[in-house]
Design a protein around this motif. Sequence first.
Motif, short mmCIF file in Angstrom:
data_model
loop_
_atom_site.label_atom_id
_atom_site.label_comp_id
_atom_site.label_asym_id
_atom_site.label_seq_id
_atom_site.Cartn_x
_atom_site.Cartn_y
_atom_site.Cartn_z
N TRP A 111 33.02 32.61 29.11
CA TRP A 111 33.24 31.40 29.89
C TRP A 111 33.52 31.71 31.36
O TRP A 111 33.33 30.85 32.22
N LYS A 112 33.91 32.95 31.66
CA LYS A 112 34.22 33.30 33.04
C LYS A 112 33.00 33.22 33.94
O LYS A 112 33.13 32.98 35.15
N GLU A 113 31.81 33.40 33.37
CA GLU A 113 30.59 33.30 34.17
C GLU A 113 30.38 31.88 34.69
O GLU A 113 29.73 31.68 35.71
N ALA A 114 30.92 30.89 33.98
CA ALA A 114 30.78 29.50 34.41
C ALA A 114 31.55 29.22 35.70
O ALA A 114 31.34 28.19 36.33
N SER A 116 31.25 30.93 38.41
CA SER A 116 30.46 31.34 39.57
C SER A 116 30.08 30.13 40.41
O SER A 116 29.54 29.15 39.91
N GLY A 117 30.36 30.21 41.70
CA GLY A 117 30.03 29.12 42.61
C GLY A 117 31.00 27.96 42.60
O GLY A 117 30.84 26.99 43.33
N VAL A 118 32.04 28.04 41.77
CA VAL A 118 33.02 26.96 41.67
C VAL A 118 33.97 27.03 42.85
O VAL A 118 34.46 28.10 43.22
N THR A 119 34.24 25.87 43.47
CA THR A 119 35.16 25.83 44.60
C THR A 119 36.56 25.39 44.20
O THR A 119 37.53 25.72 44.87
N ALA A 141 46.48 30.28 27.59
CA ALA A 141 45.12 29.83 27.90
C ALA A 141 44.98 29.49 29.38
O ALA A 141 43.99 29.87 30.04
N ASN A 142 45.95 28.78 29.92
CA ASN A 142 45.90 28.40 31.34
C ASN A 142 46.13 29.60 32.25
O ASN A 142 45.52 29.70 33.32
N ILE A 143 46.97 30.52 31.84
CA ILE A 143 47.20 31.73 32.63
C ILE A 143 45.90 32.54 32.73
O ILE A 143 45.55 33.06 33.80
N ASN A 144 45.17 32.65 31.61
CA ASN A 144 43.89 33.35 31.63
C ASN A 144 42.92 32.68 32.60
O ASN A 144 42.19 33.35 33.35
N ALA A 145 42.90 31.36 32.60
CA ALA A 145 42.00 30.61 33.49
C ALA A 145 42.39 30.80 34.95
O ALA A 145 41.53 30.97 35.82
N ILE A 146 43.69 30.78 35.22
CA ILE A 146 44.18 30.94 36.60
C ILE A 146 43.81 32.32 37.14
O ILE A 146 43.32 32.45 38.27
N ARG A 147 44.00 33.34 36.34
CA ARG A 147 43.67 34.70 36.79
C ARG A 147 42.17 34.86 37.02
O ARG A 147 41.75 35.49 38.00
N ALA A 148 41.37 34.32 36.11
CA ALA A 148 39.92 34.43 36.25
C ALA A 148 39.43 33.68 37.49
O ALA A 148 38.56 34.16 38.23
N ALA A 149 40.01 32.50 37.75
CA ALA A 149 39.61 31.71 38.92
C ALA A 149 39.98 32.44 40.21
O ALA A 149 39.22 32.42 41.18
N LYS A 151 40.17 35.67 40.67
CA LYS A 151 39.25 36.79 40.85
C LYS A 151 37.88 36.32 41.34
O LYS A 151 37.19 37.05 42.05
N LYS A 152 37.48 35.12 40.94
CA LYS A 152 36.19 34.57 41.34
C LYS A 152 36.22 33.96 42.75
O LYS A 152 35.21 33.51 43.26
N GLY A 153 37.39 33.93 43.35
CA GLY A 153 37.48 33.38 44.70
C GLY A 153 37.55 31.87 44.78
O GLY A 153 37.22 31.29 45.82
N VAL A 154 37.97 31.21 43.71
CA VAL A 154 38.13 29.76 43.72
C VAL A 154 39.19 29.38 44.76
O VAL A 154 40.23 30.05 44.88
N LYS A 155 38.93 28.32 45.52
CA LYS A 155 39.82 27.95 46.61
C LYS A 155 41.07 27.21 46.15
O LYS A 155 42.16 27.46 46.64
#
Length: 283
Positions: A111-114, A116-119, A141-149, A151-155
Amino acid sequence: MIRLIHSSHSLSRFYMMAVARNWRFLSTDSTKVDEPFKIEEGETVNSPPPPSEKLFVLGGNGFVGSHVCKEALDRGLSVASLSRSGRSSINESWANNVIWHQGNLLSDDSWKEALSGVTSVISCVGGFGSNSYMYKINGTANINAIRAAAKKGVKRFVYISAADFGVVNYLLKGYYEGKRAAETELLTKFPYGGVILRPGFIHGTRRVGSMKIPLGVIGSPLEMVLQYAKPLNQVPLVGPLLTPPVNVTSVAKVAVRAATDPVFPPGIIDVYGILRYSQQKST
């Protein structure tokens, strides 16, 4: 009089000769002094358009998440959503405009690939059950999402948390401990772009299968009364139970604004802040 006219005529001829002479010096081609003066237009530089906002909603097929998706689409945003079931079962036209992803924040990393390009991300992930299960769903679950976001550079990252309800916090220990753990992680990873919304009871029309439960029948009157009883919220033990309910559309509106407005203040927004921001006009 004739002398004055002759003098004036001589001055005019002298002026025209001076202009012609000066134009010859200014011109890059001395043989074209008789051409009319031309003004060259400055070159127009077409700056690239600002990047489009791509919003990623975690839990977009749930009660709050579906309203967040609809609100974001109404504002012209590109919307994608992740949930364990994938595509929403909601048979409404707006659902066809959401890019649905299936994934589990607790196990699969695909799901982390999703991201990509997310702001910006809005997480509506949460649930009830045993204390250990509630901690995993609301916290891990939310902690995993926060860390992944991060790393992906989400603003910006908006997390739909929950208000403190005093005694209820002890009865749902795993739920609130998970929520607070996720909040701490968000404020650490997104100190300038992390927003935590803490609504109380969220009312509106909730879908359960093919049924629609009108929670607003109870929630709306309580919201109208309790939003003006903020001092009572400070009463020990029972005070937090008087936290006013808030409509799901208000939560969705503020969540989308917090995720896309760069000047929206980061940090924790309580139920009174949600009510206040929801009544303001969006820019």
